[in-house]
Write a protein that holds these residues in place. Sequence first.
Motif, mmCIF file in Angstrom:
data_model
loop_
_atom_site.group_PDB
_atom_site.id
_atom_site.type_symbol
_atom_site.label_atom_id
_atom_site.label_comp_id
_atom_site.label_asym_id
_atom_site.label_seq_id
_atom_site.Cartn_x
_atom_site.Cartn_y
_atom_site.Cartn_z
ATOM 1 N N ALA A 109 0.849 -1.195 0.000
ATOM 2 C CA ALA A 109 0.000 0.000 0.000
ATOM 3 C C ALA A 109 0.887 1.247 0.000
ATOM 4 C CB ALA A 109 -0.916 -0.003 1.215
ATOM 5 N N PRO A 110 0.470 2.297 -0.696
ATOM 6 C CA PRO A 110 1.288 3.508 -0.785
ATOM 7 C C PRO A 110 1.608 4.146 0.568
ATOM 8 C CG PRO A 110 -0.566 3.635 -2.318
ATOM 9 C CD PRO A 110 -0.757 2.401 -1.492
ATOM 10 N N HIS A 111 0.747 3.964 1.572
ATOM 11 C CA HIS A 111 0.971 4.603 2.870
ATOM 12 C C HIS A 111 1.912 3.808 3.786
ATOM 13 C CE1 HIS A 111 -2.325 1.782 3.756
ATOM 14 N NE2 HIS A 111 -1.819 1.754 4.973
ATOM 15 N N LYS A 112 2.367 2.648 3.353
ATOM 16 C CA LYS A 112 3.224 1.802 4.194
ATOM 17 C C LYS A 112 4.705 2.124 3.971
ATOM 18 C CE LYS A 112 0.043 -1.965 4.919
ATOM 19 N NZ LYS A 112 -0.118 -3.421 4.894
ATOM 20 N N ALA A 113 5.151 3.199 4.594
ATOM 21 C CA ALA A 113 6.528 3.667 4.429
ATOM 22 C C ALA A 113 7.540 2.614 4.867
ATOM 23 C CB ALA A 113 6.737 4.965 5.203
ATOM 24 N N ASN A 114 7.268 1.900 5.957
ATOM 25 C CA ASN A 114 8.202 0.872 6.429
ATOM 26 C C ASN A 114 8.351 -0.248 5.407
ATOM 27 O OD1 ASN A 114 8.649 2.263 8.790
ATOM 28 N ND2 ASN A 114 7.247 1.026 10.006
ATOM 29 N N SER A 115 7.248 -0.643 4.789
ATOM 30 C CA SER A 115 7.292 -1.678 3.765
ATOM 31 C C SER A 115 8.078 -1.202 2.549
ATOM 32 C CB SER A 115 5.867 -2.079 3.352
ATOM 33 O OG SER A 115 5.898 -3.032 2.319
ATOM 34 N N GLY A 123 16.518 -4.384 -2.612
ATOM 35 C CA GLY A 123 16.815 -4.179 -4.026
ATOM 36 C C GLY A 123 15.610 -4.064 -4.934
ATOM 37 N N PHE A 124 14.420 -3.966 -4.361
ATOM 38 C CA PHE A 124 13.221 -3.756 -5.178
ATOM 39 C C PHE A 124 13.177 -2.289 -5.610
ATOM 40 C CE2 PHE A 124 11.912 -7.624 -3.064
ATOM 41 C CZ PHE A 124 11.060 -8.249 -3.965
ATOM 42 N N ARG A 125 12.591 -2.064 -6.776
ATOM 43 C CA ARG A 125 12.337 -0.690 -7.212
ATOM 44 C C ARG A 125 10.843 -0.564 -7.526
ATOM 45 N NH1 ARG A 125 11.284 -0.649 -12.399
ATOM 46 N NH2 ARG A 125 12.149 -2.215 -13.782
ATOM 47 N N MET A 126 10.361 0.660 -7.462
ATOM 48 C CA MET A 126 8.952 0.902 -7.769
ATOM 49 C C MET A 126 8.765 0.908 -9.281
ATOM 50 S SD MET A 126 7.879 3.779 -4.972
ATOM 51 C CE MET A 126 9.462 4.529 -4.619
ATOM 52 N N GLU A 127 7.781 0.147 -9.731
ATOM 53 C CA GLU A 127 7.493 0.075 -11.160
ATOM 54 C C GLU A 127 6.655 1.291 -11.552
ATOM 55 O OE1 GLU A 127 7.320 -3.962 -13.489
ATOM 56 O OE2 GLU A 127 5.376 -3.521 -12.603
ATOM 57 N N PRO A 128 7.019 1.992 -12.624
ATOM 58 C CA PRO A 128 6.234 3.160 -13.052
ATOM 59 C C PRO A 128 4.777 2.778 -13.349
ATOM 60 C CG PRO A 128 8.316 3.047 -14.236
ATOM 61 C CD PRO A 128 8.166 1.750 -13.487
ATOM 62 N N ARG A 133 0.510 9.155 -6.432
ATOM 63 C CA ARG A 133 -0.065 9.706 -5.196
ATOM 64 C C ARG A 133 1.099 10.052 -4.283
ATOM 65 N NH1 ARG A 133 -3.774 9.080 -8.116
ATOM 66 N NH2 ARG A 133 -5.671 7.894 -7.822
ATOM 67 N N ASP A 134 1.157 11.302 -3.874
ATOM 68 C CA ASP A 134 2.228 11.763 -2.986
ATOM 69 C C ASP A 134 3.610 11.384 -3.517
ATOM 70 O OD1 ASP A 134 0.359 12.845 -1.138
ATOM 71 O OD2 ASP A 134 0.071 10.839 -0.281
ATOM 72 N N GLY A 135 3.776 11.482 -4.838
ATOM 73 C CA GLY A 135 5.060 11.199 -5.459
ATOM 74 C C GLY A 135 5.367 9.733 -5.681
ATOM 75 N N LEU A 136 4.417 8.856 -5.382
ATOM 76 C CA LEU A 136 4.622 7.414 -5.564
ATOM 77 C C LEU A 136 3.805 6.919 -6.746
ATOM 78 C CD1 LEU A 136 4.285 6.199 -1.862
ATOM 79 C CD2 LEU A 136 6.401 6.514 -3.161
ATOM 80 N N PRO A 137 4.389 6.053 -7.579
ATOM 81 C CA PRO A 137 3.603 5.473 -8.672
ATOM 82 C C PRO A 137 2.620 4.455 -8.099
ATOM 83 C CG PRO A 137 5.781 4.481 -8.591
ATOM 84 C CD PRO A 137 5.751 5.568 -7.545
ATOM 85 N N GLY A 144 -8.722 -5.298 -8.643
ATOM 86 C CA GLY A 144 -10.121 -5.333 -9.048
ATOM 87 C C GLY A 144 -11.096 -5.087 -7.910
ATOM 88 N N ARG A 145 -10.557 -4.724 -6.737
ATOM 89 C CA ARG A 145 -11.414 -4.440 -5.577
ATOM 90 C C ARG A 145 -11.296 -2.990 -5.137
ATOM 91 N NH1 ARG A 145 -9.752 -9.297 -1.657
ATOM 92 N NH2 ARG A 145 -7.743 -8.850 -2.590
ATOM 93 N N GLY A 146 -10.728 -2.159 -6.013
ATOM 94 C CA GLY A 146 -10.699 -0.730 -5.746
ATOM 95 C C GLY A 146 -9.464 -0.193 -5.053
ATOM 96 N N GLY A 147 -8.565 -1.046 -4.612
ATOM 97 C CA GLY A 147 -7.399 -0.565 -3.881
ATOM 98 C C GLY A 147 -6.300 -0.038 -4.781
ATOM 99 N N GLU A 148 -5.450 0.779 -4.201
ATOM 100 C CA GLU A 148 -4.271 1.277 -4.902
ATOM 101 C C GLU A 148 -3.046 0.612 -4.305
ATOM 102 O OE1 GLU A 148 -4.340 5.513 -4.426
ATOM 103 O OE2 GLU A 148 -5.853 5.762 -5.986
ATOM 104 N N ARG A 149 -2.093 0.219 -5.156
ATOM 105 C CA ARG A 149 -0.885 -0.451 -4.706
ATOM 106 C C ARG A 149 0.329 0.096 -5.440
ATOM 107 N NH1 ARG A 149 -3.852 -1.476 -1.334
ATOM 108 N NH2 ARG A 149 -4.592 -3.476 -0.581
ATOM 109 N N VAL A 150 1.444 0.083 -4.736
ATOM 110 C CA VAL A 150 2.734 0.346 -5.352
ATOM 111 C C VAL A 150 3.261 -1.016 -5.784
ATOM 112 C CG1 VAL A 150 5.086 1.175 -4.995
ATOM 113 C CG2 VAL A 150 3.162 2.366 -3.899
ATOM 114 N N VAL A 151 3.577 -1.149 -7.065
ATOM 115 C CA VAL A 151 4.104 -2.410 -7.589
ATOM 116 C C VAL A 151 5.625 -2.342 -7.507
ATOM 117 C CG1 VAL A 151 4.221 -3.959 -9.580
ATOM 118 C CG2 VAL A 151 2.144 -2.614 -9.166
#
Length: 157
Positions: A109-115, A123-128, A133-137, A144-151
């Motif tokens: 989730a975008p709000h999980k800064a610790n994650s 070594g993971f990077r955020m996929e464009p 949201r707040d500078g995060l892709p 399909g359930r409405g949530g937003e995720r950082v991949v």
Amino acid sequence: MRIRTIEPEEIGVIRERAARWWGGSYDSDMFSKWYVHHFRDTCLAAEIGGELAGFVMGFCSQTEPDSAYIRIVMVSPEHRGGGVGRALYEAFFERVTARGRSVVRCVTAPHKANSLAFHAKLGFRMEPQAEERDGLPVAVDYDGRGGERVVLVKRLA
């Protein structure tokens, strides 16, 4: 610490621990005997002193032959920051590399800064994505359930 595969018969314990560690009920179809049965080699538990300290559940993609996917990882609150999560991820990486996979994806989730910080250290990077949201892709309606995720993506080879 001992890393081992999860057995289908353990799913009740996994579900109960996930709910306790999450802080409320946590229900998902991955917490089922069939999931562990079909993806056993990539469903791993970490034990410390014979007690469950964490787990990871994932699979090798059938659609993308070079990819694997981590669906969920949880570490007990008393073991966070002690290397359990890293050990689970590394064991997962070893297993999927042995099966010819060179890319691992997961989401948070975008709000999980610790994650986000934990995954960056591994070594993971955020996929464009098309949205931010707040500078995060963010992937909008990712599951399909409405949530937003950082991949997040990591190349293993």
